[in-house]
Enzyme design. Structure first.
Site: not given
Length: 283
Positions: A92, A94, A191
């Site tokens: 997706e 964003i 991370d």
């Protein structure tokens, strides 16, 4: 085959027509593109199939684990696959903006919720990657054994193979193990530097590019502090909502050792001194 043809073919597997594409930042390991299709905007990550086997499948699993906590907003995983000599991950898209008022408090609350997803065993049911390096996630019953055997020791092996001198590492490992607090394993992003979060166009805190495991929660906070980019509000509100064991600030270098060692093994000798200094401190 031309890149445009590859991207068009991959879009077609989803029933989309590719209208145009443009590269996005953050492609140090993988090529990353924004695809404008007739149905929607999506992000695609590409790499050569033989370069990092299983990387995108592991990343997809990690994103889905994070999403299941209903904490941060996580890009939807649309799919993974192979096209010719390329592996790909579809996500997706964003839109992002600069963080606005309330963002950092929400970030802290989301991180608290993420870390409250806990287990008794440290590790994960699959291995993944930290940057371009394989990350082992074998299961262990305590934080110290997990951290030494699954995080630090593999980096020691890589750095010795590359010719770096770290003769005091084994002594440091013994002392580090004594400093690690006894807490359950929390779900970690793994991370969490400033390049792996963004503020959405609705000011939601979004996490990307994880290296997940169930591990010591102080690891995420130590990585956040290592290279900067996070408001001090995050640490303050996090500790109010989910108090950390005494001495957590003094232990940050202990956890940062892993991330600096990863940088040494990826980027080379510019990180050697910092790794040596932490090892010396704990020897």
């Amino acid at each position: 085959m031309a890149l445009t043809s590859i991207l068009s073919d991959i879009a077609a597997t989803q029933g989309w027509e590719l209208l145009q594409s443009k590269p996005l930042s953050g492609g140090d390991i993988n090529a990353v593109y924004l695809l404008e299709c007739n149905q929607r905007l999506v992000v695609i990550k590409l790499n050569h199939s033989n370069a990092f086997p299983g990387m995108f499948q592991a990343e997809a699993k990690g994103l889905q684990l994070l999403a299941a906590t209903n904490s941060f907003r996580i890009p939807e995983v649309i799919g993974t696959g192979t096209h010719g000599t390329y592996d790909y991950l579809l996500l997706e898209y964003i839109p992002k903006q600069q963080p606005e008022t309330g963002f950092w408090i929400e970030f802290a609350s989301n991180l608290t919720k993420l870390h409250k997803e806990q287990r008794t065993q440290f590790g994960l049911d699959h291995d993944n990657y930290i940057g371009s390096l394989p990350q082992s996630n074998n299961s262990h019953p305590d934080a110290a054994t997990f951290y030494i055997e699954e995080r630090l020791r593999p980096q020691l092996v890589l750095s010795r193979d590359a010719g770096f001198s770290l003769s005091k590492a084994e002594n440091a490992f013994k002392n580090i193990a004594q400093e690690i607090p006894d807490e359950p394993a929390s779900l970690l992003h793994g991370d969490l530097w400033s390049g792996n979060f963004l503020a959405s166009d609705t000011n939601e805190a979004v996490l990307i590019d994880p290296a997940v495991s169930f591990g010591p929660r102080e690891m995420d906070l130590a990585m956040m502090a290592l290279f900067g980019g996070f408001s001090s509000e995050v640490f303050k509100h996090y500790n109010e909502e989910f108090p950390l064991p005494e001495g957590w600030k003094q232990r940050q270098a202990l956890w940062q050792l892993y991330y600096l060692w990863v940088h040494l093994n990826i980027f080379g000798s510019s990180y050697l001194r910092r790794v040596q200094d932490i090892i010396k401190h704990y020897s």
